[in-house]
Design an enzyme around this catalytic site. Structure first.
Site, mmCIF file in Angstrom:
data_model
loop_
_atom_site.group_PDB
_atom_site.id
_atom_site.type_symbol
_atom_site.label_atom_id
_atom_site.label_comp_id
_atom_site.label_asym_id
_atom_site.label_seq_id
_atom_site.Cartn_x
_atom_site.Cartn_y
_atom_site.Cartn_z
ATOM 1 N N ASP A 218 1.191 -1.124 0.102
ATOM 2 C CA ASP A 218 0.127 -0.095 -0.124
ATOM 3 C C ASP A 218 0.841 1.382 0.079
ATOM 4 O O ASP A 218 1.989 1.131 0.263
ATOM 5 C CB ASP A 218 -1.072 -0.135 1.048
ATOM 6 C CG ASP A 218 -2.138 0.953 1.071
ATOM 7 O OD1 ASP A 218 -3.329 0.624 1.746
ATOM 8 O OD2 ASP A 218 -1.873 1.755 -0.032
HETATM 9 C C1 GLC Z 1 -4.278 4.407 -0.171
HETATM 10 C C2 GLC Z 1 -4.980 3.284 0.156
HETATM 11 C C3 GLC Z 1 -5.211 2.292 -0.989
HETATM 12 C C4 GLC Z 1 -4.872 3.003 -2.472
HETATM 13 C C5 GLC Z 1 -3.675 3.559 -2.426
HETATM 14 C C6 GLC Z 1 -3.401 4.469 -3.616
HETATM 15 O O1 GLC Z 1 -3.690 4.668 0.916
HETATM 16 O O2 GLC Z 1 -5.034 2.472 1.291
HETATM 17 O O3 GLC Z 1 -6.513 1.493 -0.898
HETATM 18 O O4 GLC Z 1 -5.019 2.124 -3.585
HETATM 19 O O5 GLC Z 1 -3.320 4.347 -1.281
HETATM 20 O O6 GLC Z 1 -3.997 5.492 -3.587
#
Ligand code: GLC
Length: 733
Positions: A218
């Site tokens: 993430d």
């Molecule tokens: C965010 C979310 C994730 C998302 C990523 C990119 O923090 O937790 O679900 O795909 O960052 O935006």
């Protein structure tokens, strides 16, 4: 490539791209959100993170409430089309985390409190998107069920709960849909950050489940680059890598091998190659057709919760009041990384106006009660045939990044409903939220309640079609609406503290808990009314006794006994009569959605296999079935079981706990492994078995009982025989 270039490749090039390596002609690919449609940054927009126009589909909780796998696969295919149009190689979704607490801020972005429903709908989503040659990223692996402290908290979860509840959707999707990528969660699991948790990234995901795709982090979830590479994480996002220098030093110091680096590089290159191979040169996209699919998903997800005196459907050309700002400024999507720029946003107000005479008033501005706006709304409502009031959560209440404090909707919405009810009883409340809300606070004032979730850009026309019966509602709740938040098992442990959150409810999440406690709920998991009725009959099982490796087919007749054509979601629950572990009253193990004309009957068939009877045995370290009886139940909701049949599973799995000399003689007598032998010896000991000394003796561990028998000078030979029973056993009992 040099080692430096290889390490560089293991992080993104920026927020939304992999790293390009020009020296060897490796281009980058685009990864972007999200689960409700394409959210591609529009650099020309000039606004921080304004995204290109794309179809805004209903939220994941709504997708699951449709219980329609084919429709969700079609929706995924449309999302894939829009990704190809925008040259997006991987769509960052779906989110398949659990819903242990209704307060979790991203529940709207996850499918269901039930892992089986999440796994099935998630697999359809992934198959749909990937059918267009676009990757997905199943997230957030694993046990990311809250926003509070999400980047540092450790989810403390026992292995059985992880396997049966939180890992299950990921396992089902990996095995059924083979996602191109997975996204690891921010949090720790049992003390180790998921970005460097080899047990779940490699031992479970890659070795046990056979996953061969890429695992990315993430955004910002990598706290130790070297540890994450060694633990099997392939790609750190976003880029560029924060600790590339450290990784190079670790390589030069021999703490990180070239084999470990190459293994990760190979996976990244395979993804880049796959995206480039599957990329289509698309310069147009049928957004109008995709809008229709968004509407169909919204229609099939909306849940008719209450329909007193058949206040619904509304007659065409009714004289209506439409109240509540959400009618004019629709609550159609959740806040945070899934938010996108809708290609064509309808308003419920404009759509309802196409069916009747409508006067509108906002009724509220924000969460605070506004007496003037309420008075204006009452003025309009008092002489109308019927009143439609929009209420629900605001983005301030429900959003990525923070959890809710309670399940209430704003006081301003509740007060509006209560005041209008004083001037007009014919009220239909339309609720917008991504997760369970407290309906008790206004239910008495509403003759009709339609839960519309956050229904995407076509939610306005979808709702109008439901209200005026152009479409018969067929949605079923994908999560329980409890009578009170305090009834939820996590209300004493959620969201934990900065260090950890303990999943003390174990597998008893959602309806599994409310069933176990025999708690009434406001609206149960799987609940949803229709404008017609359905009858279940002739439930049959293709087999009454199963052995390991065998399955069976569950069949039944479903008949539409009402006046409207409609769809019924037939739910199949399994109950294990007796097990060595505590198992839920019932667990969803199958479902099918069937369309029926008035008077029409169809026979449905649902397959079950061994896994559907299994639980995760920590003793065996795998899923296993315990011999015994099981109920097979068909229901229109988890609390509306229409038909039950009982069958037997004759399993080879030995789930009995190992017996030891510390177990009581009573336990040893009950157990088939030792009972007969122990009884034969006790019968030869000259002891009055009716005397309560004997029953006291039976309650003792064998080790103590033999000592007591010696102290009362019973036969040494017999005592020795007793003591030898377990000591000589060659297998671990
Ligand atoms: C965010 C979310 C994730 C998302 C990523 C990119 O923090 O937790 O679900 O795909 O960052 O935006």
């Amino acid at each position: 490539m040099t080692v430096e270039e290889k390490i560089k490749l293991l992080s993104g090039g920026d927020a939304w791209h992999t790293q390009e390596i020009e020296s060897v002609d490796i281009p980058n690919i685009t990864l972007t959100d999200g689960p409700h449609g394409v959210r591609l940054e529009d650099k020309e927009a000039g606004e921080f993170f304004q995204s290109k126009p794309a179809t805004s589909f209903p939220i994941e909780a709504a997708m699951a409430a449709s219980w329609n796998q084919d429709l969700i696969e079609e929706m995924g295919q449309k999302m894939g089309e829009e990704c190809q149009y925008y040259d997006v190689g991987v769509l960052l979704g779906p989110g398949v985390n659990g819903k242990r607490s209704p307060l979790a801020g991203r529940n709207f972005e996850y499918f269901s409190e039930d892992p089986y429903l999440s796994g099935k709908i998630g697999a359809s989503f992934v198959k749909g998107v990937q059918s267009e040659g676009v990757g997905t990223s199943v997230k957030h692996y694993v046990a990311n069920e809250q926003e509070t402290n999400r980047m540092v908290v450790s989810s403390e979860v026992d292995e059985r709960t992880l396997r049966e509840i939180y890992l299950l959707p990921f396992e089902m999707i990996v095995k059924e849909a083979n996602p191109w990528t997975m996204m690891c969660a921010y949090n720790k699991v049992n003390g180790t950050h998921m970005s460097q948790n080899k047990k779940y990234l490699v031992d479970v995901l890659k070795d046990e489940w056979g996953y061969e795709g890429l695992i990315m982090s993430d955004w910002g979830a990598v706290s130790d680059k070297v540890a994450s590479i060694k633990a099997g994480l392939d790609l750190e996002m976003p880029g560029p890598g924060k600790e590339d220098e450290k990784a190079l030093q670790a390589f030069e110091a021999g703490e990180l091998t070239i084999e470990e680096i190459n293994a990760r590089v190979k996976v990244v290159l395979e993804l880049v190659e796959k995206v480039l191979t599957e990329q289509k040169d698309v310069d147009e996209c049928d957004f109008e057709q995709n809008h229709k699919v968004a509407r169909k998903v919204a229609e099939e997800s909306m849940v008719l919760l209450k329909n007193e005196a058949d206040i619904l459907p509304l007659a065409e050309d009714s004289d209506l009041a439409v109240l509540g700002k959400f009618a004019q400024e629709p609550r159609f999507q959740g806040g945070g990384s899934s938010q996108l720029n809708p290609y064509n946003l309808e308003t419920p107000l404009a759509e309802i106006k196409k069916h009747g005479t409508v006067d509108y008033a906002p009724g509220y501005e924000d969460e605070e009660i506004n007496e003037d706006l309420i008075a204006e709304a009452c003025e309009i409502a008092q002489d109308k045939d019927k009143v439609i009031i929009f209420a629900g959560t605001t983005e301030k209440i429900e959003c990525e990044g923070y959890d809710r404090k309670d399940i209430s909707i704003p006081e301003s919405h509740i007060q509006l409903i209560k005041e209008v009810a004083k001037v007009n009883q014919n009220i239909v409340v339309v609720t917008n939220s991504g997760a369970a809300i407290d309906i008790e606070e206004f239910e008495a004032q509403a003759r009709g309640i339609v839960h519309a979730w956050l229904p995407g850009q076509a939610g306005g026309s979808a709702l109008a079609n439901i209200l005026f019966a152009k479409t018969n509602p067929s949605g079923k709740l994908s999560e329980t609406f409890p009578i009170a938040y305090e009834h939820n098992p996590t209300h004493l442990s959620f969201p934990g503290d900065i260090k950890q959150v303990e999943y003390k409810e174990e597998v008893f999440v959602g309806y599994r808990y409310y069933d176990a406690k025999k708690l009434d709920v406001k609206y149960p998991f799987g609940f949803g009314l229709s404008y017609t009725e359905f009858e279940y009959s002739n439930l049959e099982l293709s087999k009454r006794k199963l052995k390991n490796g065998e399955g069976l087919v569950v069949s039944a007749d479903i008949k539409n006994t009402g006046d409207y054509a409609g769809q019924e979601v037939v739910q199949l629950y399994v109950k294990d009569h007796e097990a060595v572990v505590r198992r839920p009253e019932k667990e969803l193990k199958g479902f099918t959605k069937v369309h029926l004309e008035p008077g029409e009957s169809k026979r449905i068939n649902i397959k079950l296999d061994e896994r559907d009877f299994s639980f995760y045995s920590e003793k065996l370290g795998e899923f296993a079935v315990e011999s015994g009886q099981f109920d097979i139940m068909l229901g229109s909701s988890s609390r509306d079981i229409r038909a039950v049949e009982t069958m037997e599973f004759d399993s080879n799995d030995d789930l009995r706990e190992p017996l030891t000399v510390n177990h009581s003689i009573e336990k040893l007598l009950e157990d088939e492994r030792t009972g007969a032998e122990i009884k034969a010896i006790l019968d030869e000991i000259d002891i009055d078995q009716d005397n309560n000394f004997y029953s006291i003796l039976l309650g003792m561990p064998l080790t103590v009982a033999t000592g007591i028998l010696r102290s009362f000078n019973f036969s040494e030979e017999k005592i020795e025989q007793l003591a030898e029973i377990l000591e000589n056993t060659d297998e671990e009992l």
